[in-house]
Design a protein around this motif. Structure first.
Motif, PDB file in Angstrom:
ATOM      1  N   LYS A 182      -2.662   2.952   0.264  1.00 50.60           N
ATOM      2  CA  LYS A 182      -2.235   3.994   1.382  1.00 50.60           C
ATOM      3  C   LYS A 182      -3.041   3.545   2.401  1.00 50.60           C
ATOM      4  CE  LYS A 182      -3.247   7.420  -0.956  1.00 50.60           C
ATOM      5  NZ  LYS A 182      -3.227   9.160  -1.550  1.00 50.60           N
ATOM      6  N   ASN A 185      -5.963   6.557   6.917  1.00 55.29           N
ATOM      7  CA  ASN A 185      -5.935   7.993   7.434  1.00 55.29           C
ATOM      8  C   ASN A 185      -5.282   8.845   6.183  1.00 55.29           C
ATOM      9  OD1 ASN A 185      -6.834   7.171   9.963  1.00 55.29           O
ATOM     10  ND2 ASN A 185      -5.061   7.194  10.677  1.00 55.29           N
ATOM     11  N   SER A 186      -4.908   8.324   5.177  1.00 57.60           N
ATOM     12  CA  SER A 186      -4.422   9.046   3.991  1.00 57.60           C
ATOM     13  C   SER A 186      -5.463   9.454   3.104  1.00 57.60           C
ATOM     14  CB  SER A 186      -3.245   7.960   3.319  1.00 57.60           C
ATOM     15  OG  SER A 186      -2.343   8.069   4.105  1.00 57.60           O
ATOM     16  N   TYR A 187      -6.808   9.049   3.138  1.00 59.48           N
ATOM     17  CA  TYR A 187      -7.814   9.271   2.539  1.00 59.48           C
ATOM     18  C   TYR A 187      -9.043  10.076   3.106  1.00 59.48           C
ATOM     19  CZ  TYR A 187      -5.984   5.268  -0.422  1.00 59.48           C
ATOM     20  OH  TYR A 187      -5.126   4.398  -0.992  1.00 59.48           O
TER      21      TYR A 187
END
Length: 541
Positions: A182, A185-187
């Motif tokens: 991913k 920004n998805s972490y």
């Protein structure tokens, strides 16, 4: 290539309680009253320890004993282990200590739904376990890192086969690819502290995903003579992100702020007359391979010989005039004299390497001015080229070139050329790439030998990868010297004393699965035995 902060080495002490070497077995974790309890330890801080420890350990082997085996370097003092593989049983406690720390990162990541940390820890688990099984063979894997089984201490972990370990490594890297797929920004778990702790990629999941898949290709190629991995390999190349340039490869730069964080064998923290830097010399095998190709990396890695030798009666015998030593032909055996005016390497496995090239003062503290040193940059504690090279873009391209040579992919020449260019660029001499590739003994000729020779050259300071390649391909061909204990190069490390003493049943079962060779000479647990990955093949002998 990232500089890591000095604070990370302070962290090493804080998490020491999580990395206690085993004195009995691989799974007994002693309590350290000064350590940080697992439940309170910060995952980022433990991760930084895993990365720095793994990178430093990898470099120490690739720059020292593995470089001796693969004839990148030879030592001219305290040389028996480096030059002649006089290793004896070697324990693996440091590797399993790293794995314990890494397991803590993984468990915290799962508990707190930190997919980035989980993915990175799977990559590092794979990297470390691959080193263990490539160096020793069968090893504790599924039964390792468990302090208790059924309420009792597990003081005798069983050994998984090398095949099973590699199957686990492959599965973990595939899982890591998914966890790291991913956008950043998805972490939400990636904070500034995470970026600082990640001294490889600064918290960039896309880079880690490329590393995971590139490592997977390395290990698929490693087992390709024992397992059918062609379709899996091709699918990764065609559909998964892998290294695309030198900007992607996995490096750790040594900051050199203290002895622990410095390039190994530097003269900043070991500046005595008996320094370890002084003992490491270029091996004649590599020097002459570079000379034959007019390789621009020679001047990056090696220093010009301080006092060149010339056979001439222009001056009195054995007199140094204007920085040149003159020898009379009737006074010396010219076969024992190296008169190259620029770089002079030490032949492999000499009886007295400190006396090479008629050095008049051989011995453990000798300073042989008639043989080249490594380049002065390796005297430094840090520098832009002083990196732990966990995997490079050049290595990946040579793996792809080998796959194309096997018929799995197209354009072996293109991958080979890309590997050569990447290595030259990495060492700051990329402007010479086209001229270098046009040379008759460098231009791709369709042979695996050409690929593996350039891959061997490019493995400088990470020579264990060349050793692992040599074992499965026999390339490039290597000859031993007069003081070598056997005529064949060793194939593995012997299981260590801790295992032999405290886990005898399981280690002896693993030893029984080894396949002896003509060079094993009847020894049990021999350095010349074949592990599963080589058993049944004709390589390297």
């Amino acid at each position: 290539m990232k500089y890591f902060n000095n604070i990370l080495f302070v962290v090493l002490a804080l998490v020491l309680g999580l990395s206690v070497p085993s004195c009995k077995d691989l799974t007994e974790l002693n309590e350290n009253p000064n350590g940080v309890p697992e439940g309170k330890a910060n995952a980022d801080l433990i991760l930084s320890t895993v990365l720095t420890d793994a990178a430093a350990t990898y470099t120490h082997l690739g720059y020292q004993d593995a470089a001796g085996v693969m004839q990148h370097t030879q030592k001219d003092a305290w040389f028996s282990g480096h030059n002649n593989y006089d290793w004896g049983p070697r324990d693996w406690g440091n590797y399993y200590s790293m794995l314990r720390n890494n397991q803590t990162v993984y468990e915290k990541a799962v508990e707190n739904e930190m997919a980035f940390h989980q993915g990175v820890s799977l990559v590092m688990k794979s990297f470390i376990y691959a080193q263990i099984t490539d160096l020793w063979g069968d090893a504790p894997y599924s039964d390792a890192l468990k302090g208790n089984l059924g309420g009792a201490e597990n003081i005798s972990p069983t050994y998984d086969t090398q095949k099973a370990i590699y199957q686990g490594i492959i599965a973990d890297l595939k899982e890591a690819d998914q966890l790291l797929s991913k956008g950043k920004n998805s972490y939400p778990e990636i904070f500034a502290e995470t970026e600082k702790a990640d001294i490889i990629y600064n918290g960039d999941p896309a880079k880690w995903q490329k590393f995971a898949n590139s490592l997977l290709l390395r290990y698929l190629m490693r087992v390709s003579e024992k397992m059918d991995v062609q379709s899996e390999f091709v699918n990764i190349v065609q559909s998964q992100p892998i290294f695309e340039s030198n900007e992607d490869h996995a490096l750790m730069n040594f900051p050199g702020s203290n002895e622990r964080s410095a390039w190994p064998n530097n003269t900043v923290f070991d500046g005595t007359d008996g320094s370890n830097f002084r003992r490491i010399r270029p091996a004649e095998t590599l020097v002459e391979a570079l000379r034959e190709r007019n390789d621009p990396r020679m001047g990056v890695w090696f220093a010009n010989v301080e006092v060149p030798t010339r056979i001439s009666d222009e001056y009195p015998h054995n007199e140094i005039v204007d920085g040149v030593r003159y020898l009379h032909a009737d006074q010396v055996d010219e076969s024992q004299v190296n008169t190259n005016p620029d770089y002079v390497g030490v032949p492999t496995q000499m009886t007295t390497p400190s006396g090479y090239n008629l050095n008049p003062t051989p011995g453990q503290t000798s300073n042989n001015r008639f043989v080249s040193y490594l380049h002065d940059r390796y005297r430094n504690a840090s520098g832009p080229l002083l990196n732990a090279r966990l995997m490079t873009y050049a290595e990946l391209n040579f793996i792809l070139a080998e796959a194309a040579h096997k018929g799995w992919l197209a354009d072996a020449e293109g991958y080979y050329n890309a590997g050569v260019r990447a290595s030259l660029e990495e060492w700051g001499v990329g402007e010479h790439a086209e001229t270098y590739l046009s040379r008759v003994n460098v231009t791709y000729d369709g042979t695996l030998e050409r690929i593996m020779r350039q891959k061997w050259i490019a493995s400088w300071t990470a020579a264990q990868e060349a050793w692992f390649d040599y074992r499965r391909t026999g390339l490039p061909a290597m000859e031993t010297g007069p003081a070598a204990p056997r005529e064949g190069l060793p194939l593995r490390f012997q299981y260590g004393s801790n295992e032999l003493n405290f886990n005898p049943q399981n280690v002896n079962e693993a030893i029984e699965r080894l396949v002896s060779t003509a060079f094993s000479q009847g020894e049990v647990n021999s350095q010349w035995d074949k592990t599963w990955i080589l058993a049944g093949t004709d390589e390297p002998y």
